[in-house]
Design a protein around this motif. Sequence first.
Motif, PDB file in Angstrom:
ATOM      1  N   PRO A   1       0.824  -1.204   0.000  1.00 48.89           N
ATOM      2  CA  PRO A   1       0.000   0.000   0.000  1.00 48.89           C
ATOM      3  C   PRO A   1       0.861   1.259   0.000  1.00 48.89           C
ATOM      4  N   GLY A   2       0.523   2.193  -0.830  1.00 47.05           N
ATOM      5  CA  GLY A   2       1.259   3.450  -0.883  1.00 47.05           C
ATOM      6  C   GLY A   2       2.501   3.407  -1.749  1.00 47.05           C
ATOM      7  N   VAL A   3       2.814   2.251  -2.340  1.00 47.17           N
ATOM      8  CA  VAL A   3       4.010   2.121  -3.174  1.00 47.17           C
ATOM      9  C   VAL A   3       3.560   1.748  -4.583  1.00 47.17           C
ATOM     10  N   GLN A   4       3.895   2.596  -5.545  1.00 52.20           N
ATOM     11  CA  GLN A   4       3.557   2.325  -6.934  1.00 52.20           C
ATOM     12  C   GLN A   4       4.756   2.619  -7.812  1.00 52.20           C
ATOM     13  N   LEU A   5       4.866   1.837  -8.889  1.00 51.91           N
ATOM     14  CA  LEU A   5       5.941   2.041  -9.858  1.00 51.91           C
ATOM     15  C   LEU A   5       5.342   2.459 -11.188  1.00 51.91           C
ATOM     16  N   GLN A   6       6.055   3.285 -11.903  1.00 50.43           N
ATOM     17  CA  GLN A   6       5.671   3.669 -13.257  1.00 50.43           C
ATOM     18  C   GLN A   6       6.500   2.847 -14.240  1.00 50.43           C
ATOM     19  N   LEU A   7       5.896   2.433 -15.338  1.00 55.89           N
ATOM     20  CA  LEU A   7       6.651   1.674 -16.349  1.00 55.89           C
ATOM     21  C   LEU A   7       7.785   2.516 -16.923  1.00 55.89           C
ATOM     22  N   SER A   8       7.636   3.838 -16.888  1.00 52.08           N
ATOM     23  CA  SER A   8       8.689   4.706 -17.417  1.00 52.08           C
ATOM     24  C   SER A   8       9.957   4.669 -16.554  1.00 52.08           C
ATOM     25  N   GLU A   9       9.830   4.196 -15.308  1.00 53.08           N
ATOM     26  CA  GLU A   9      10.995   4.107 -14.418  1.00 53.08           C
ATOM     27  C   GLU A   9      11.812   2.847 -14.675  1.00 53.08           C
ATOM     28  N   LEU A  10      11.262   1.927 -15.435  1.00 52.96           N
ATOM     29  CA  LEU A  10      11.945   0.679 -15.744  1.00 52.96           C
ATOM     30  C   LEU A  10      12.657   0.809 -17.081  1.00 52.96           C
ATOM     31  N   GLU A  11      13.904   0.368 -17.111  1.00 56.46           N
ATOM     32  CA  GLU A  11      14.683   0.444 -18.343  1.00 56.46           C
ATOM     33  C   GLU A  11      15.016  -0.977 -18.771  1.00 56.46           C
ATOM     34  N   PHE A  12      14.681  -1.311 -19.993  1.00 54.92           N
ATOM     35  CA  PHE A  12      14.922  -2.653 -20.502  1.00 54.92           C
ATOM     36  C   PHE A  12      15.971  -2.628 -21.593  1.00 54.92           C
TER      37      PHE A  12
END
Length: 137
Positions: free
Chosen positions: A3-14
């Motif tokens: 709860p309260g923790v979210q990630l954005q796909l833009s923060e992930l680098e592949f």
Amino acid sequence: MLPGVQLQLSELEFSYVRAQGAGGQHVNKTSTAAVLRFDSQHSSLPDWAKQRLLCYADDRITREGLVLIKAQSSRSQEQNKQDAITRLVALLQKALFVEKRRKATRPTLASKIRRLDGKKAQQQRKQQRGKVRLQEG
């Protein structure tokens, strides 16, 4: 996630590299293994989560807070990408999980009696192990 923790796909680098292991003729031509890079210190994670992640002991986390995950179990680039994201989420859930603090309580009377009964039974067991003495008479 938590709860309260979210990630954005833009923060992930592949990035994609050639996978190791067997794969036939096709393995040397395609880059199907997905390498996920997640810089936790420059992410949208809360400050407490960043600190906790830095202190978490895992080989996939560098001293600078960079998380590196390599997924190469599938022949599909997209499946490896999804696998890497799943493993990142699992790692974050483990690292950021905070156990509840235990409240100290007094033992109940019944538990004290059970403990003492067990000690008495063990005492009797050990006393019966003594040498056997023959009585003359």
